[in-house]
Scaffold this motif. Structure first.
Motif, short mmCIF file in Angstrom:
data_model
loop_
_atom_site.label_atom_id
_atom_site.label_comp_id
_atom_site.label_asym_id
_atom_site.label_seq_id
_atom_site.Cartn_x
_atom_site.Cartn_y
_atom_site.Cartn_z
N VAL A 1 0.84 -1.20 0.00
CA VAL A 1 0.00 0.00 0.00
C VAL A 1 0.87 1.25 0.00
O VAL A 1 2.06 1.19 0.33
CB VAL A 1 -0.92 0.03 1.25
N GLU A 2 0.27 2.36 -0.35
CA GLU A 2 0.97 3.64 -0.24
C GLU A 2 1.18 3.97 1.24
O GLU A 2 0.35 3.64 2.09
CB GLU A 2 0.16 4.77 -0.89
N SER A 3 2.29 4.62 1.55
CA SER A 3 2.58 4.97 2.93
C SER A 3 3.42 6.22 2.98
O SER A 3 4.28 6.45 2.11
CB SER A 3 3.31 3.81 3.63
N VAL A 4 3.17 7.07 3.99
CA VAL A 4 3.97 8.27 4.20
C VAL A 4 4.42 8.30 5.65
O VAL A 4 3.82 7.66 6.52
CB VAL A 4 3.19 9.56 3.85
N HIS A 5 5.47 9.07 5.93
CA HIS A 5 6.03 9.14 7.27
C HIS A 5 5.09 9.88 8.21
O HIS A 5 4.72 11.02 7.96
CB HIS A 5 7.39 9.82 7.25
N ARG A 6 4.74 9.24 9.30
CA ARG A 6 3.76 9.78 10.23
C ARG A 6 4.24 11.03 10.96
O ARG A 6 3.42 11.80 11.48
CB ARG A 6 3.34 8.72 11.26
N MET A 7 5.56 11.26 11.02
CA MET A 7 6.10 12.41 11.74
C MET A 7 6.50 13.56 10.81
O MET A 7 7.01 14.57 11.29
CB MET A 7 7.29 11.98 12.60
N LYS A 8 6.29 13.42 9.53
CA LYS A 8 6.62 14.49 8.58
C LYS A 8 5.33 15.21 8.21
O LYS A 8 4.55 14.74 7.38
CB LYS A 8 7.32 13.92 7.35
N LEU A 9 5.12 16.35 8.84
CA LEU A 9 3.85 17.06 8.74
C LEU A 9 3.48 17.38 7.30
O LEU A 9 2.31 17.25 6.92
CB LEU A 9 3.90 18.35 9.57
N GLY A 10 4.46 17.78 6.51
CA GLY A 10 4.17 18.12 5.12
C GLY A 10 3.59 16.94 4.35
O GLY A 10 2.63 17.09 3.59
N GLU A 11 4.19 15.77 4.55
CA GLU A 11 3.70 14.56 3.88
C GLU A 11 2.32 14.16 4.38
O GLU A 11 1.46 13.74 3.60
CB GLU A 11 4.69 13.40 4.08
N VAL A 12 2.10 14.29 5.68
CA VAL A 12 0.80 13.95 6.26
C VAL A 12 -0.27 14.89 5.73
O VAL A 12 -1.36 14.46 5.32
CB VAL A 12 0.86 14.01 7.80
N ARG A 13 0.02 16.19 5.70
CA ARG A 13 -0.94 17.18 5.17
C ARG A 13 -1.28 16.89 3.72
O ARG A 13 -2.46 16.94 3.33
CB ARG A 13 -0.37 18.60 5.29
N ARG A 14 -0.26 16.60 2.92
CA ARG A 14 -0.50 16.34 1.50
C ARG A 14 -1.36 15.08 1.31
O ARG A 14 -2.28 15.06 0.49
CB ARG A 14 0.83 16.20 0.77
N ALA A 15 -1.05 14.04 2.09
CA ALA A 15 -1.81 12.80 1.97
C ALA A 15 -3.28 13.03 2.33
O ALA A 15 -4.19 12.55 1.63
CB ALA A 15 -1.20 11.72 2.86
N ILE A 16 -3.52 13.77 3.41
CA ILE A 16 -4.90 14.03 3.83
C ILE A 16 -5.62 14.90 2.80
O ILE A 16 -6.78 14.67 2.46
CB ILE A 16 -4.93 14.69 5.22
N SER A 17 -4.92 15.90 2.26
CA SER A 17 -5.55 16.81 1.30
C SER A 17 -5.97 16.08 0.03
O SER A 17 -6.95 16.46 -0.62
CB SER A 17 -4.60 17.96 0.95
N GLU A 18 -5.25 15.02 -0.33
CA GLU A 18 -5.56 14.24 -1.54
C GLU A 18 -6.54 13.11 -1.28
O GLU A 18 -6.88 12.36 -2.19
CB GLU A 18 -4.26 13.67 -2.13
N SER A 19 -7.01 12.99 -0.03
CA SER A 19 -7.86 11.87 0.34
C SER A 19 -9.33 12.27 0.43
O SER A 19 -9.68 13.45 0.36
CB SER A 19 -7.42 11.32 1.71
N VAL A 20 -10.18 11.25 0.62
CA VAL A 20 -11.61 11.50 0.84
C VAL A 20 -11.96 11.36 2.32
O VAL A 20 -13.12 11.50 2.70
CB VAL A 20 -12.48 10.53 0.01
N GLY A 21 -10.96 11.09 3.15
CA GLY A 21 -11.22 10.96 4.58
C GLY A 21 -10.07 10.32 5.32
O GLY A 21 -9.08 9.89 4.72
#
Length: 383
Positions: free
Chosen positions: A61-81
């Motif tokens: 599955v796709e995965s991003v680093h949980r402690m890198k705020l920029g990556e977390v923000r981008r992942a959430i912004s591209e998601s439906v929830g």
């Protein structure tokens, strides 16, 4: 016709090589895939992990680093929830940072206008009262809230969350299954494992460090020796959290080594089952399992293996109560004689143990997919 994939972010204690939490993730992924296929929609999970490369390699599955705020923000912004859970994320026993982190991820998604879902979490203990209004405020804005036991629901209610907003469901790991080839008995590794196990009854042992003086581990070792003095056993140690549980297992094994041989028993340890389904297979090979780790007990229940729980946390008692069991003792008060007698009893009465709980466990396994079904239905209707 299946619609275009919808990304959904999954937040939890992932990538830390804790078999129990990894099993939670695996179970959520399987349930989401099954329910989304049934609903005719396509969901692409994006997992927040401390080790994204390992998580991607392990689960595909796709995965991003949980402690890198920029990556977390981008992942959430591209998601439906965003899904938060399962596991014991909102508790302050192991430290004061867990609750702010997981609430912060949820709040970030809510600020970005994304629906948030609480997936079969075990809430508490929450000893710092200042966290109570924060949890209430975030959970009130969630599209769906489910917890894994009645005590978690009651704790949320005491914080001011309405009862009708909270669904009580089984731990998601109750729904974890083996791949079809293993379920059908054709897996070569399983055959090799069977040959290695030999003819002795296999008692799985899942331990962790808890008491500083290690009194519970000493009592457990003595109890296992007492059981072996009556009937030779194969004691199979199953570390769920590496490397700490490996060290704990070897501590107990050293206590056993001098006496086990004279009783005709053997000791082994499984140190390479990082993937949840590999550990599930190991548990399924046991005749009895004795465990401190919650998910070792859940694995055993899901495979209908008679189990013995040692309580160090209320979540152990809550789960055991749900399958009509009681702990053999606590980390503070564990009697070796009780351990020995319960192991020997279940080796004799395993068939009765299973028949008494077969329907109950089957129902829990079925109900474990309820959160995935609710989330998928929400997304399907919204789409």
């Amino acid at each position: 016709m299946v619609a275009a994939p919808q990304k959904i972010v999954i937040s939890g204690y992932y990538g830390f090589r804790n078999s129990g939490d990894e099993a939670v993730l695996q179970s959520i992924l399987i349930a989401l895939q099954k329910q989304s296929q049934a609903a005719g929609i396509s969901i692409t999970p994006v997992v927040l992990s401390i080790d994204p490369e390992w998580t991607t390699a392990t689960y595909g599955v796709e995965s991003v680093h949980r402690m890198k705020l920029g990556e977390v923000r981008r992942a959430i912004s591209e998601s439906v929830g965003l899904i938060s859970g399962g596991g014991s994320l909102l508790q302050d026993v192991t430290g004061s940072k867990s609750i702010p982190y997981y609430l912060g991820v949820l709040k970030l998604a809510q600020w970005m206008g994304k629906p948030t879902f609480i997936y079969a979490q075990g809430i508490g203990p929450v000893n710092r009262k200042l966290f109570h209004p924060l949890i209430k405020a975030v959970f009130r804005k969630c599209a769906y809230v489910s917890v894994r036991d009645e005590q978690s629901r009651q704790l949320l209610q005491s914080m001011g969350l309405r009862q009708e907003k909270i669904e009580v469901v089984p731990d998601p790991v109750m729904g974890l299954s083996l791949p079809e080839d293993e379920e059908n008995g054709s897996d070569k590794t399983l055959e090799a494992t069977s040959e290695h196990m030999g003819a002795l009854p296999v008692v799985g042992v899942s331990v962790r460090y808890w008491e500083q003086d290690r009194r519970e581990l000493d009592s457990l070792a003595q109890g296992l020796l007492e059981a072996c003095s009556v009937a030779p056993l194969h004691l199979r140690f199953l570390p769920f959290h590496q490397p700490s549980d490996n060290e704990t297992s070897r501590y107990v094994m050293e206590k056993l080594e001098k006496g086990i041989a004279q009783y005709g028993g053997i000791i082994s340890i499984c140190e390479d089952s990082l993937h949840p389904q590999k550990m599930l297979r190991e548990v399924g090979r046991c005749d009895v399992l004795i465990g401190m780790r919650l998910h070792s007990l859940i694995y055993a229940a899901g495979r209908y293996v008679p189990l013995i729980g040692i309580s160090y946390d209320p979540k152990i008692d809550h789960f055991l109560d749900r399958i009509h069991c009681r702990p053999v003792g606590t980390t503070v008060a564990l009697a070796s004689g009780d351990v020995a007698s319960e192991v020997l009893h279940l080796l004799q009465a395993g068939t009765d143990w299973r028949s008494e709980r077969e329907q109950l466990i089957a129902t829990l396994i079925q109900e474990a997919e309820a959160p995935a079904r609710e989330i998928v239905q929400y997304l399907a209707h919204k789409g």
